[in-house]
Design a protein around this motif. Structure first.
Motif, short mmCIF file in Angstrom:
data_model
loop_
_atom_site.label_atom_id
_atom_site.label_comp_id
_atom_site.label_asym_id
_atom_site.label_seq_id
_atom_site.Cartn_x
_atom_site.Cartn_y
_atom_site.Cartn_z
N GLY A 289 49.13 44.25 30.67
CA GLY A 289 48.57 45.07 31.83
C GLY A 289 47.18 44.27 32.16
N GLY A 290 47.09 43.26 31.20
CA GLY A 290 45.47 42.53 31.88
C GLY A 290 46.12 41.29 32.83
N ILE B 10 47.54 38.37 38.22
CA ILE B 10 48.24 38.21 39.00
C ILE B 10 48.33 38.53 40.22
N ILE B 11 48.19 39.97 40.21
CA ILE B 11 47.69 40.65 41.21
C ILE B 11 46.34 40.82 41.98
N VAL B 12 45.70 40.05 41.22
CA VAL B 12 44.33 39.21 41.90
C VAL B 12 44.47 38.02 42.26
N LEU B 13 44.96 37.34 41.52
CA LEU B 13 45.33 35.95 42.21
C LEU B 13 45.86 35.68 43.29
N THR B 14 46.73 36.16 43.51
CA THR B 14 48.13 36.30 44.53
C THR B 14 47.70 36.00 45.20
#
Length: 206
Positions: free
Chosen positions: A180-181, A186-190
Motif C-alpha cells: 500500500g505504501g 507511485i501515485i504521489v510521485l507519478t
C-alpha cells in the motif's frame, strides 16, 4: 474308701487347674509374642521415580513413572499412594489414598498397578500450568512415609492453528501495508515524474 474318694477329686482339680494355667500362660505368651514378631521386620521400601526431568508439549499426554520395590513384603496392596506437585505457588496435592482428589479433573490419575509396584501418574492434555516437580509419596501400614526423588516436568508452548493464523494474518497485514505504501508513493510521485519527463523533452528540443 473315703480317703481315695477325697484325694481323687483333689488331684483332678489340681490337674484341671494346672491345665487351665498352662492354657492361660500360652494365650498370654501368644498375645505378647505376636507384635514382637511384626516389629523387627520393618518395611524396606524403595521408591524409584524416572526420569528425573521430563519435557512435554502442550496438549500431549505425559506419564510420570514411579515404581515400588519391597523384597520382604511382596504384597503391596496395603500401601497408600499420594502424588503432589511443587511449583512457585507451593505444594498441590493431586492424588491421595490412590485416588485423584482434584475436583472436576479427570486428566490426572494413577495409571499403574499397585499390586505390581507400579504407581505411575498419567496427565492427559498437559497445559503450561502443569509444570512443576512431581513427587510420589507412599505411606506404609505402620505409618512410615517414603517419598521418591521427584520428576521435574517442563511444558513447551505449542503454536496452535489459531496462533499460526494470527501469525499469517500479521505477516499479510505487514506486506499489505508495505505494498500500500509503495502504491501511494507511485501515485504521489507519478505526476512529478511526468513533469520531469516533459521538462527533459522540452530541454532536449531546445
Amino acid at each position: 474308701s473315703a480317703v481315695p474318694f477325697s484325694l481323687f477329686p483333689g488331684t483332678d482339680v489340681g490337674i484341671t487347674g494346672g491345665g487351665a494355667n498352662k492354657e492361660n500362660a500360652a494365650a498370654v505368651t501368644h498375645v505378647t509374642a505376636q507384635p514382637l514378631l511384626l516389629t523387627p521386620e520393618p518395611w524396606n521400601l524403595l521408591v524409584t521415580q524416572t526420569p528425573a526431568k521430563e519435557k512435554a508439549k502442550e496438549g500431549e499426554t505425559v506419564a510420570l513413572n514411579c515404581h515400588l520395590n519391597s523384597p520382604r513384603h511382596p504384597s503391596l496392596t496395603d500401601l497408600m499412594v499420594k502424588w503432589y506437585k511443587e511449583d512457585e505457588k507451593g505444594q498441590m496435592d493431586l492424588l491421595e489414598k490412590n485416588v485423584t482428589i482434584l475436583p472436576n479433573n479427570s486428566r490426572i490419575f494413577m495409571s499403574g498397578d499397585l499390586s505390581q509396584g507400579d504407581v505411575s501418574l498419567t496427565i492427559l492434555n498437559v497445559t503450561t500450568s502443569d509444570h512443576g516437580i512431581y513427587f510420589c509419596e507412599i505411606t506404609l501400614p505402620d505409618g512410615k512415609v517414603v517419598t521418591g526423588d521427584g520428576t521435574k516436568l517442563r511444558i513447551r508452548r505449542a503454536l496452535d492453528l489459531f496462533g499460526i493464523e494470527e501469525s499469517i494474518g500479521t505477516i499479510i497485514g505487514v506486506v499489505a501495508a508495505g505494498i500500500g505504501g509503495i502504491v501511494v508513493l507511485i501515485i504521489v510521485l507519478t505526476p512529478q515524474l511526468r513533469k520531469c519527463i516533459l521538462c527533459m523533452r522540452q530541454e532536449s528540443r531546445q
